[in-house]
Design an enzyme around this catalytic site. Structure first.
Site, PDB file in Angstrom:
ATOM      1  N   ARG A  51     -48.034   6.119 -21.387  1.00 19.66           N
ATOM      2  CA  ARG A  51     -46.863   6.212 -22.267  1.00 19.66           C
ATOM      3  C   ARG A  51     -46.546   7.687 -22.520  1.00 19.66           C
ATOM      4  O   ARG A  51     -45.391   8.102 -22.541  1.00 19.66           O
ATOM      5  CB  ARG A  51     -47.095   5.484 -23.597  1.00 19.66           C
ATOM      6  CG  ARG A  51     -46.007   5.771 -24.620  1.00 19.66           C
ATOM      7  CD  ARG A  51     -45.896   4.771 -25.757  1.00 19.66           C
ATOM      8  NE  ARG A  51     -47.153   4.306 -26.277  1.00 19.66           N
ATOM      9  CZ  ARG A  51     -47.988   4.999 -27.066  1.00 19.66           C
ATOM     10  NH1 ARG A  51     -47.698   6.236 -27.435  1.00 19.66           N
ATOM     11  NH2 ARG A  51     -49.120   4.464 -27.486  1.00 19.66           N
ATOM     12  N   LYS A 199     -27.258   4.362 -12.836  1.00 15.88           N
ATOM     13  CA  LYS A 199     -25.965   4.382 -12.121  1.00 15.88           C
ATOM     14  C   LYS A 199     -26.077   5.259 -10.874  1.00 15.88           C
ATOM     15  O   LYS A 199     -26.840   4.945  -9.989  1.00 15.88           O
ATOM     16  CB  LYS A 199     -24.861   4.852 -13.071  1.00 15.88           C
ATOM     17  CG  LYS A 199     -24.922   4.218 -14.471  1.00 15.88           C
ATOM     18  CD  LYS A 199     -24.735   2.730 -14.446  1.00 15.88           C
ATOM     19  CE  LYS A 199     -24.899   2.156 -15.858  1.00 15.88           C
ATOM     20  NZ  LYS A 199     -24.887   0.726 -15.921  1.00 15.88           N
TER      21      LYS A 199
END
Ligand SMILES: Cc1ncc(COP(=O)(O)O)c(C=O)c1O
Length: 393
Positions: A51, A199
């Site tokens: 993490r 994207k």
């Protein structure tokens, strides 16, 4: 050669890479490990828990920083996690100024989540520099820009806003629509760049991701602290997919831009199309600014077929290559109806004010053969009339 002296395509391919010490592997490995064996208790190590830091994520973070010509990048598990990461720089009582026509998810975060933490937002037309500066209050800490905006592809002048805004206001730019290949906000005076890497950067619609990028070590340290505290990080495999996809960003962007320009011109020539939004068209109200601020004009084209909502709906459901789906920036072409899809979370009044009405269609133009794409739209536009759904003209 220093990184900054290298061209964009070289940085896209080589930055972030580090020869694998164990095997010499040329391609960054996927370190699918949560934890790391420690040499001894308390000894400082680079990696101890994924993490906080994972080697595959570190590779993509270096690559993303290099693409924006920046020093620091933090990768997140989605674009929205990155947006939330950037606004974590704000505190209760702070005020945020934001571009009025924002991505719907960002608008939702600013209007529904931030107020619960005591942060207020005013939406302004950031194309109007005087109005934007006039909307700043003594409590304004951040100016949030999205340019080109989603879905109407309106622009704002990043350099002019950076020169004019009060010095205590940070400028954050969501650079998702342009990608770092077309627009470099930090060089124009912004403090922070945010991406949905989902994207164009990843480019294959197969990995969610986001990034917050800056040159300021203090900002970078605060974002990294938030990244570790909240844990909205991408896994090693998604980091790897993003790293791999971004290597071809320049090639893909050139193809997206070329195809989108042809499609915008095709739509503009048709009598049965009332409006085409594309910054590359000379008739776009901010075409001059686009020429100054962007290397080319992007792969998204929005348009209104004549015949109202019914015809737009018929077009969106008649294409064969353009896939009816949200998202953008992948190699495949997509069509969507923003008012019912990406911007459905806005109220009717908010959508009406932004002219995101039920007759507006958004295309994410992919990199297929452009003649096939034009043929597909031509067929859908004609079919939508022959199906008798609308009176055109
Ligand atoms: C401009 C912009 N910013 C942020 C996001 C959010 O990205 P993600 O879907 O990766 O969370 C999107 C998603 O469409 C977007 O278009």
């Amino acid at each position: 050669m220093t990184r900054a002296a290298q061209g964009f395509a070289t940085r896209a391919i080589w930055s972030g890479r580090e020869r694998c010490a164990a095997t010499g592997a040329t391609i960054a490995p996927i370190y699918q490990s949560v934890t790391y064996t420690l040499p001894q208790i308390g000894a400082p190590v680079e990696f101890d828990y994924s993490r906080t830091k994972n080697p595959t994520r570190t590779f993509v973070e270096r690559q993303l920083a290099a693409l924006e010509d920046a020093e620091h990048a933090c990768a997140f598990g989605s674009g929205m996690a990155a947006v939330a990461g950037a606004v974590s720089l704000l505190s209760s009582g702070d005020h945020l100024l934001a571009t009025r026509d924002l991505y719907g998810g960002t608008h939702r975060l600013f209007t529904h989540v931030l107020p619960r933490y005591g942060i207020t937002t005013t939406f302004v037309d950031t194309a109007d520099i005087a109005a934007t500066c006039a909307a700043a209050t003594p409590r304004t800490r951040m100016l949030w820009l999205e340019t080109p905006s989603n879905p109407r592809l309106r622009l704002c002048d990043i350099a002019a806003l950076a020169r004019t805004k009060p010095p205590s206001v940070l400028i954050a730019v969501d650079n998702t629509f342009a990608s770092p290949f077309l627009q470099r906000p930090l060089a124009l005076g912004a403090d922070i760049v945010v991406h949905s890497t989902t994207k164009y950067i990843c480019g294959h619609s197969d990995a969610l991701g986001g990034a917050v990028i800056s040159n300021d070590p203090e900002i970078a340290a605060q974002i990294a602290f938030h990244q570790n505290c909240v844990g909205a990080v991408p896994g090693p495999f998604d980091s790897y997919l993003t790293l791999r996809g971004a290597k071809t960003l320049p090639l893909r962007m050139e193809a997206h831009c070329r195809n989108a320009a042809r499609i915008a011109e095709f739509l503009e020539r048709r009598d049965d199309v009332a409006e085409v939004c594309y910054p590359g068209l000379p008739g776009h109200p901010q075409h001059e600014l686009a020429l100054r601020q962007m290397r080319a004009f992007g792969g998204v084209v929005s348009f209104r077929p004549r015949g109202g909502a019914e015809r737009a709906h018929a077009v969106a459901t008649s294409t064969r290559i353009f896939n009816l789906a949200v998202s953008l920036g992948g190699v495949e072409s997509l069509i969507c109806l923003p008012a019912r899809m990406t911007h459905a979370s806005l109220t009717d009044d908010e959508r009406a004010e932004l002219r995101i009405t039920d007759d507006l269609l958004r295309l994410s133009v992919g990199i297929e053969e452009v003649d096939d794409l034009i043929g597909d739209l031509e067929r859908a536009l004609e079919l939508s009339v022959s199906r008798g759904v609308a009176r055109v003209g």
